[in-house]
Write a protein that holds these residues in place. Structure first.
Motif, mmCIF file in Angstrom:
data_model
loop_
_atom_site.group_PDB
_atom_site.id
_atom_site.type_symbol
_atom_site.label_atom_id
_atom_site.label_comp_id
_atom_site.label_asym_id
_atom_site.label_seq_id
_atom_site.Cartn_x
_atom_site.Cartn_y
_atom_site.Cartn_z
ATOM 1 N N ASP A 35 0.827 -1.213 0.000
ATOM 2 C CA ASP A 35 0.000 0.000 0.000
ATOM 3 C C ASP A 35 0.854 1.253 0.000
ATOM 4 N N GLU A 36 1.890 1.269 0.821
ATOM 5 C CA GLU A 36 2.761 2.444 0.887
ATOM 6 C C GLU A 36 3.574 2.606 -0.402
ATOM 7 N N LEU A 37 3.944 1.496 -1.029
ATOM 8 C CA LEU A 37 4.751 1.547 -2.248
ATOM 9 C C LEU A 37 3.908 1.696 -3.512
ATOM 10 N N LEU A 38 2.597 1.641 -3.374
ATOM 11 C CA LEU A 38 1.675 1.810 -4.509
ATOM 12 C C LEU A 38 1.968 0.799 -5.622
ATOM 13 N N ILE A 39 2.061 -0.463 -5.244
ATOM 14 C CA ILE A 39 2.450 -1.488 -6.213
ATOM 15 C C ILE A 39 1.300 -2.408 -6.598
ATOM 16 N N ASN A 40 0.109 -1.888 -6.691
ATOM 17 C CA ASN A 40 -1.022 -2.740 -7.076
ATOM 18 C C ASN A 40 -0.859 -3.299 -8.493
ATOM 19 N N TYR A 41 0.070 -2.781 -9.263
ATOM 20 C CA TYR A 41 0.350 -3.259 -10.619
ATOM 21 C C TYR A 41 1.320 -4.449 -10.628
ATOM 22 N N LEU A 42 1.997 -4.695 -9.530
ATOM 23 C CA LEU A 42 3.101 -5.659 -9.494
ATOM 24 C C LEU A 42 2.585 -7.052 -9.165
ATOM 25 N N HIS A 43 2.037 -7.704 -10.181
ATOM 26 C CA HIS A 43 1.502 -9.059 -10.022
ATOM 27 C C HIS A 43 1.587 -9.785 -11.347
ATOM 28 N N ASP A 44 1.402 -11.080 -11.300
ATOM 29 C CA ASP A 44 1.470 -11.901 -12.502
ATOM 30 C C ASP A 44 0.092 -11.967 -13.164
ATOM 31 N N GLU A 45 -0.014 -12.816 -14.153
ATOM 32 C CA GLU A 45 -1.214 -12.881 -14.991
ATOM 33 C C GLU A 45 -2.500 -13.171 -14.235
ATOM 34 N N GLY A 46 -2.416 -13.842 -13.096
ATOM 35 C CA GLY A 46 -3.602 -14.231 -12.345
ATOM 36 C C GLY A 46 -4.247 -13.097 -11.567
ATOM 37 N N GLY A 47 -3.700 -11.911 -11.618
ATOM 38 C CA GLY A 47 -4.285 -10.774 -10.924
ATOM 39 C C GLY A 47 -3.573 -10.436 -9.629
ATOM 40 N N ASP A 49 -3.668 -11.100 -6.534
ATOM 41 C CA ASP A 49 -3.215 -12.107 -5.571
ATOM 42 C C ASP A 49 -2.180 -13.066 -6.151
ATOM 43 N N ASP A 50 -1.857 -12.919 -7.420
ATOM 44 C CA ASP A 50 -0.857 -13.759 -8.088
ATOM 45 C C ASP A 50 0.486 -13.027 -8.039
ATOM 46 N N ARG A 51 1.087 -13.068 -6.874
ATOM 47 C CA ARG A 51 2.291 -12.275 -6.615
ATOM 48 C C ARG A 51 3.545 -12.940 -7.165
ATOM 49 N N PHE A 52 4.483 -12.096 -7.543
ATOM 50 C CA PHE A 52 5.778 -12.594 -7.999
ATOM 51 C C PHE A 52 6.565 -13.144 -6.822
ATOM 52 N N THR A 53 7.372 -14.148 -7.085
ATOM 53 C CA THR A 53 8.289 -14.688 -6.074
ATOM 54 C C THR A 53 9.731 -14.411 -6.474
ATOM 55 N N ASP A 54 9.900 -13.713 -7.575
ATOM 56 C CA ASP A 54 11.221 -13.334 -8.054
ATOM 57 C C ASP A 54 11.109 -11.938 -8.652
ATOM 58 N N ILE A 55 12.193 -11.184 -8.574
ATOM 59 C CA ILE A 55 12.180 -9.816 -9.072
ATOM 60 C C ILE A 55 13.612 -9.424 -9.421
ATOM 61 N N ASP A 56 13.752 -8.570 -10.403
ATOM 62 C CA ASP A 56 15.076 -8.100 -10.801
ATOM 63 C C ASP A 56 15.306 -6.693 -10.234
ATOM 64 N N PRO A 57 16.545 -6.229 -10.219
ATOM 65 C CA PRO A 57 16.818 -4.915 -9.623
ATOM 66 C C PRO A 57 16.180 -3.756 -10.385
ATOM 67 N N PHE A 58 16.043 -3.874 -11.715
ATOM 68 C CA PHE A 58 15.447 -2.784 -12.476
ATOM 69 C C PHE A 58 13.964 -2.607 -12.134
ATOM 70 N N THR A 59 13.280 -3.712 -11.974
ATOM 71 C CA THR A 59 11.870 -3.640 -11.570
ATOM 72 C C THR A 59 11.760 -3.063 -10.169
ATOM 73 N N THR A 60 12.699 -3.418 -9.293
ATOM 74 C CA THR A 60 12.684 -2.888 -7.930
ATOM 75 C C THR A 60 12.905 -1.376 -7.954
ATOM 76 N N PHE A 61 13.877 -0.913 -8.725
ATOM 77 C CA PHE A 61 14.072 0.530 -8.895
ATOM 78 C C PHE A 61 12.827 1.176 -9.491
ATOM 79 N N GLY A 62 12.163 0.442 -10.375
ATOM 80 C CA GLY A 62 10.982 0.973 -11.046
ATOM 81 C C GLY A 62 9.836 1.307 -10.116
ATOM 82 N N ILE A 63 9.844 0.762 -8.921
ATOM 83 C CA ILE A 63 8.780 1.065 -7.962
ATOM 84 C C ILE A 63 8.713 2.562 -7.712
#
Length: 126
Positions: A35-47, A49-63
């Motif tokens: 909620d604080e990071l405003l990452i409601n977009y950061l999920h997989d195809e399932g919507g 609740d389909d959260r990623f279990t892996d992430i790269d540094p560029f995506t992390t910076f992208g937050i």
């Protein structure tokens, strides 16, 4: 332009290296503050609740490098400063930092196979 973001970004990248071998922990840290990071977009195809279990540094910076307000970018950077124990000051400007498109603010393919094929270890990026 004062480029106050440079020391913060450098230290942020260094702090991400502690998750090089366990990016699932980084994902949990991020999702614990969704909620604080405003990452409601950061999920997989399932919507949402389909959260990623892996992430790269560029995506992390992208937050905090996407088309959100400067205030929200600074707020996300301040939260990461606290969570990762970053000593550099939170940037007062983001001059010269390119923004990600809010519609696709991650650097890997969607779907379990797509993300597995495109994610590498942090050391390959940093």
């Amino acid at each position: 332009m004062s480029f106050t973001w440079v020391p913060y970004y450098k230290e942020f990248a260094e702090k991400l290296l502690q998750y090089q071998e366990n990016r699932a922990d980084l994902c949990r840290l991020i999702y614990d503050h969704e909620d604080e990071l405003l990452i409601n977009y950061l999920h997989d195809e399932g919507g949402k609740d389909d959260r990623f279990t892996d992430i790269d540094p560029f995506t992390t910076f992208g937050i905090f490098n996407r088309g959100i307000s400067k205030k929200n970018r600074a707020s996300s950077a301040a939260l990461f400063k606290r969570l990762l124990n970053i000593s550099a000051e939170v940037p007062s400007d983001f001059d010269g930092v390119p923004l990600l498109n809010n519609q696709k603010s991650h650097f890997f393919g969607l779907g379990r196979i797509g993300s597995q094929m495109t994610l590498k270890t942090f050391g390959d990026y940093l």
